[in-house]
Design a protein around this motif. Structure first.
Motif, PDB file in Angstrom:
ATOM      1  N   SER A 129       0.689  -1.322   0.033  1.00 42.30           N
ATOM      2  CA  SER A 129      -0.094   0.008  -0.063  1.00 42.30           C
ATOM      3  C   SER A 129       0.781   1.361  -0.065  1.00 42.30           C
ATOM      4  CB  SER A 129      -0.798   0.148   1.138  1.00 42.30           C
ATOM      5  OG  SER A 129      -0.359   0.041   2.370  1.00 42.30           O
ATOM      6  N   GLU A 130       2.215   1.069   0.227  1.00 46.03           N
ATOM      7  CA  GLU A 130       3.052   2.172   0.214  1.00 46.03           C
ATOM      8  C   GLU A 130       3.194   2.771  -1.204  1.00 46.03           C
ATOM      9  OE1 GLU A 130       4.112  -0.745   1.862  1.00 46.03           O
ATOM     10  OE2 GLU A 130       3.313  -0.072   3.750  1.00 46.03           O
ATOM     11  N   TYR A 153      -4.499   3.391   1.811  1.00 43.45           N
ATOM     12  CA  TYR A 153      -3.529   4.182   2.551  1.00 43.45           C
ATOM     13  C   TYR A 153      -3.750   5.325   3.521  1.00 43.45           C
ATOM     14  CZ  TYR A 153       1.413   6.369   3.330  1.00 43.45           C
ATOM     15  OH  TYR A 153       2.306   6.739   3.744  1.00 43.45           O
ATOM     16  N   ILE A 196       0.925   5.975  -2.260  1.00 42.84           N
ATOM     17  CA  ILE A 196       1.270   7.480  -1.920  1.00 42.84           C
ATOM     18  C   ILE A 196       2.133   7.729  -3.018  1.00 42.84           C
ATOM     19  CG2 ILE A 196       2.884   6.954  -0.390  1.00 42.84           C
ATOM     20  CD1 ILE A 196       0.650   9.718   0.078  1.00 42.84           C
TER      21      ILE A 196
END
Length: 131
Positions: free
Chosen positions: A2-3, A67, A6
């Motif tokens: 999920s990083e 996120y 961003i």
């Protein structure tokens, strides 16, 4: 994983900052894209490349990637979601933006400020899609 969501926002922001700094660097020639144009193309290509490892969430119908921005929970903070609709919308938006920027770079008439604002536009578009 999920990083990576961003990074779809951070990469155009970083590219916009570098393209904005390109206004203070001398251009080597009047013809050619200059630093700002190259940075714009590279940052959009990097965003398109980031969509490749995120494709299972866009094509297989998995649970959305979430996120939380700033670490705050959902009622208070902003959460970025990547599901099939967001992935497809990001792909279409980034492809259109990349083609438009490729045309602008080939034209060679734009100042670095144009690329700065163009990348901020892509950042806002991605922010709306992922929010």
């Amino acid at each position: 994983m999920s990083e990576l969501v961003i990074l779809l926002l951070v990469v155009p922001l970083a590219g916009a900052v570098v393209a904005g700094l390109g206004a203070y660097l001398p251009r080597r020639s009047e013809r050619g894209p200059g630093l700002a144009g190259v940075v714009g193309l590279v940052s959009l290509a990097a965003c398109l490349a980031l969509l490749i490892p995120l494709a299972p969430w866009g094509l297989a119908g998995r649970e959305p990637l979430v996120y939380p921005v700033g670490g705050w929970g959902e009622p208070v903070g902003i959460a970025l979601y990547l599901d099939a609709l967001a992935w497809t919308s990001s792909l279409v938006g980034l492809l259109v933006a990349f083609c438009a920027l490729l045309f602008a770079v080939a034209e060679g008439k734009h100042v670095p400020r144009f690329y700065f604002f163009f990348l901020l536009l892509v950042l806002g578009m991605e922010g709306v899609i992922l929010t």
